[in-house]
Design a protein around this motif. Sequence first.
Motif, mmCIF file in Angstrom:
data_model
loop_
_atom_site.group_PDB
_atom_site.id
_atom_site.type_symbol
_atom_site.label_atom_id
_atom_site.label_comp_id
_atom_site.label_asym_id
_atom_site.label_seq_id
_atom_site.Cartn_x
_atom_site.Cartn_y
_atom_site.Cartn_z
ATOM 1 N N ASN A 206 -21.615 25.863 -6.711
ATOM 2 C CA ASN A 206 -21.657 27.156 -7.400
ATOM 3 C C ASN A 206 -20.405 27.417 -8.234
ATOM 4 O O ASN A 206 -20.415 28.264 -9.124
ATOM 5 C CB ASN A 206 -21.838 28.289 -6.371
ATOM 6 C CG ASN A 206 -23.169 28.184 -5.640
ATOM 7 O OD1 ASN A 206 -24.170 27.791 -6.226
ATOM 8 N ND2 ASN A 206 -23.178 28.514 -4.356
ATOM 9 N N LYS A 207 -19.312 26.712 -7.944
ATOM 10 C CA LYS A 207 -18.074 26.886 -8.701
ATOM 11 C C LYS A 207 -18.111 26.191 -10.060
ATOM 12 O O LYS A 207 -17.313 26.488 -10.937
ATOM 13 C CB LYS A 207 -16.883 26.312 -7.909
ATOM 14 C CG LYS A 207 -16.454 27.130 -6.715
ATOM 15 C CD LYS A 207 -15.163 26.535 -6.169
ATOM 16 C CE LYS A 207 -14.582 27.445 -5.082
ATOM 17 N NZ LYS A 207 -13.254 26.936 -4.636
ATOM 18 N N ILE A 208 -19.032 25.240 -10.192
ATOM 19 C CA ILE A 208 -19.031 24.359 -11.362
ATOM 20 C C ILE A 208 -20.168 24.733 -12.304
ATOM 21 O O ILE A 208 -21.305 24.948 -11.867
ATOM 22 C CB ILE A 208 -19.178 22.881 -10.925
ATOM 23 C CG1 ILE A 208 -18.083 22.521 -9.922
ATOM 24 C CG2 ILE A 208 -19.136 21.951 -12.122
ATOM 25 C CD1 ILE A 208 -18.270 21.175 -9.269
ATOM 26 N N ASP A 209 -19.848 24.791 -13.578
ATOM 27 C CA ASP A 209 -20.864 25.087 -14.584
ATOM 28 C C ASP A 209 -21.610 23.806 -14.949
ATOM 29 O O ASP A 209 -22.703 23.537 -14.475
ATOM 30 C CB ASP A 209 -20.226 25.718 -15.815
ATOM 31 C CG ASP A 209 -21.285 26.119 -16.847
ATOM 32 O OD1 ASP A 209 -22.461 26.210 -16.469
ATOM 33 O OD2 ASP A 209 -20.919 26.325 -18.015
ATOM 34 N N LYS A 210 -20.995 22.970 -15.800
ATOM 35 C CA LYS A 210 -21.591 21.690 -16.184
ATOM 36 C C LYS A 210 -20.548 20.584 -16.053
ATOM 37 O O LYS A 210 -19.359 20.789 -16.326
ATOM 38 C CB LYS A 210 -22.110 21.736 -17.627
ATOM 39 C CG LYS A 210 -23.400 22.538 -17.802
ATOM 40 C CD LYS A 210 -24.596 21.851 -17.137
ATOM 41 C CE LYS A 210 -25.888 22.594 -17.407
ATOM 42 N NZ LYS A 210 -27.062 21.897 -16.829
ATOM 43 N N ILE A 211 -21.003 19.397 -15.655
ATOM 44 C CA ILE A 211 -20.101 18.269 -15.393
ATOM 45 C C ILE A 211 -20.136 17.302 -16.569
ATOM 46 O O ILE A 211 -21.203 16.871 -17.000
ATOM 47 C CB ILE A 211 -20.521 17.536 -14.100
ATOM 48 C CG1 ILE A 211 -20.521 18.497 -12.916
ATOM 49 C CG2 ILE A 211 -19.603 16.347 -13.833
ATOM 50 C CD1 ILE A 211 -21.203 17.942 -11.678
ATOM 51 N N ASP A 212 -18.947 16.957 -17.073
ATOM 52 C CA ASP A 212 -18.842 15.988 -18.174
ATOM 53 C C ASP A 212 -18.590 14.570 -17.662
ATOM 54 O O ASP A 212 -19.065 13.602 -18.250
ATOM 55 C CB ASP A 212 -17.715 16.395 -19.121
ATOM 56 C CG ASP A 212 -17.993 17.736 -19.781
ATOM 57 O OD1 ASP A 212 -18.983 17.825 -20.523
ATOM 58 O OD2 ASP A 212 -17.230 18.689 -19.527
ATOM 59 N N ILE A 213 -17.818 14.455 -16.584
ATOM 60 C CA ILE A 213 -17.550 13.157 -15.965
ATOM 61 C C ILE A 213 -17.694 13.317 -14.451
ATOM 62 O O ILE A 213 -17.102 14.222 -13.858
ATOM 63 C CB ILE A 213 -16.129 12.632 -16.293
ATOM 64 C CG1 ILE A 213 -15.980 12.413 -17.806
ATOM 65 C CG2 ILE A 213 -15.847 11.334 -15.543
ATOM 66 C CD1 ILE A 213 -14.576 11.985 -18.219
ATOM 67 N N LEU A 214 -18.481 12.442 -13.848
ATOM 68 C CA LEU A 214 -18.686 12.457 -12.396
ATOM 69 C C LEU A 214 -18.190 11.132 -11.828
ATOM 70 O O LEU A 214 -18.645 10.063 -12.235
ATOM 71 C CB LEU A 214 -20.167 12.656 -12.069
ATOM 72 C CG LEU A 214 -20.582 12.513 -10.592
ATOM 73 C CD1 LEU A 214 -19.865 13.539 -9.728
ATOM 74 C CD2 LEU A 214 -22.102 12.649 -10.453
ATOM 75 N N LYS A 238 -26.615 19.664 -12.729
ATOM 76 C CA LYS A 238 -25.279 20.106 -13.126
ATOM 77 C C LYS A 238 -24.643 19.180 -14.170
ATOM 78 O O LYS A 238 -23.527 19.444 -14.637
ATOM 79 C CB LYS A 238 -24.362 20.184 -11.905
ATOM 80 C CG LYS A 238 -24.615 21.395 -11.020
ATOM 81 C CD LYS A 238 -24.142 22.680 -11.690
ATOM 82 C CE LYS A 238 -24.324 23.895 -10.810
ATOM 83 N NZ LYS A 238 -23.793 25.124 -11.430
ATOM 84 N N LEU A 239 -25.346 18.117 -14.519
ATOM 85 C CA LEU A 239 -24.784 17.137 -15.443
ATOM 86 C C LEU A 239 -24.993 17.578 -16.886
ATOM 87 O O LEU A 239 -26.106 17.906 -17.293
ATOM 88 C CB LEU A 239 -25.436 15.764 -15.218
ATOM 89 C CG LEU A 239 -25.329 15.195 -13.795
ATOM 90 C CD1 LEU A 239 -25.993 13.829 -13.730
ATOM 91 C CD2 LEU A 239 -23.883 15.129 -13.335
ATOM 92 N N ASN A 240 -23.929 17.564 -17.638
ATOM 93 C CA ASN A 240 -23.970 17.948 -19.043
ATOM 94 C C ASN A 240 -24.653 16.864 -19.876
ATOM 95 O O ASN A 240 -24.796 15.721 -19.429
ATOM 96 C CB ASN A 240 -22.545 18.174 -19.555
ATOM 97 C CG ASN A 240 -22.476 19.233 -20.625
ATOM 98 O OD1 ASN A 240 -23.505 19.613 -21.193
ATOM 99 N ND2 ASN A 240 -21.287 19.720 -20.901
ATOM 100 N N ASP A 241 -25.086 17.218 -21.083
ATOM 101 C CA ASP A 241 -25.593 16.201 -22.000
ATOM 102 C C ASP A 241 -24.493 15.173 -22.270
ATOM 103 O O ASP A 241 -23.339 15.543 -22.496
ATOM 104 C CB ASP A 241 -26.038 16.837 -23.315
ATOM 105 C CG ASP A 241 -27.259 17.732 -23.139
ATOM 106 O OD1 ASP A 241 -27.966 17.543 -22.126
ATOM 107 O OD2 ASP A 241 -27.480 18.625 -23.979
#
Length: 285
Positions: A206-214, A238-241
């Motif tokens: 819930n703290k994270i909006d979108k992830i750029d690197i996982l 939650k993974l960004n484009d």
Amino acid sequence: MLFKSRNLKLIDIIFLIITFFLFLCIAILLRKTLSFNELLFLNFCFIFIIFFILQIYRRVLKYIDNLLTFKNKEMIDKFNLELNKLSGEIFTYSLNLNIPPIFSQWSIDGDLLKIIIDEIYSKNSNNITILELGSGLSTIIISYILKKINKGKLYSIEHDKFFYEKTKRLLDINNLNDICDLIYSPLEETEINGNKWLWYNIDFINKIDKIDILLIDGPPAHIQEMSRFPALPILINKLNDNCVIFLDDANREEETNIIRTWRNLHPNFHFQIIGTSKGALKIVI
């Protein structure tokens, strides 16, 4: 290659010359005791024996050549892996950290760490969000890089209280708490498609909006079979484009099974095995 084909052709010429002169010598020496047919038979036997020896010689040379070529390639590949690992470690040591980084068998290797850093630099966004599963040396280095370029935030998830406290102290010492949100998240049972798994408490999502690197470097493999599998199905929304995912320890059998399962679930993702010292997977969605 050590033995070129032209050397074998030279042997053929030498063989023909030797055979000719030996036959000539035998014919001269035995012309009074053996008939022409007997000399001819004897010569054919001699040629057959020499030809047979020559074929064995060729096969031995080819076997040795292939063996040496394979060994040389294996040694070169191993040398290149160690060189890449060392270059990543040298780069890490060159950073102005208050406490020098210590690489161990449990920490991320320098070669993969350098690849991740290159990926961070390549991102055009000024607000990169990185999620790391499993804290440690990579937490400090990635946080340092993000602070240096001033364009991102790291969320690092740790289930082990000891390692959580250890990483927290290192972040404090290097003044990186404003860049990294280190989250203690004990393992608990979760369900994916009817199957139960031990994975991190998911409240941190819930703290994270979108992830750029996982970066997936946990939970540990001994927890359960295919321990790191849940990361992708749980975090998929939650993974960004153009998000980039890194999985460490890809050479292990369990990680190989995880990769195969992920491929089947997400055939449109781009999967790339990276030749690091412990093996790594890069996924671009």
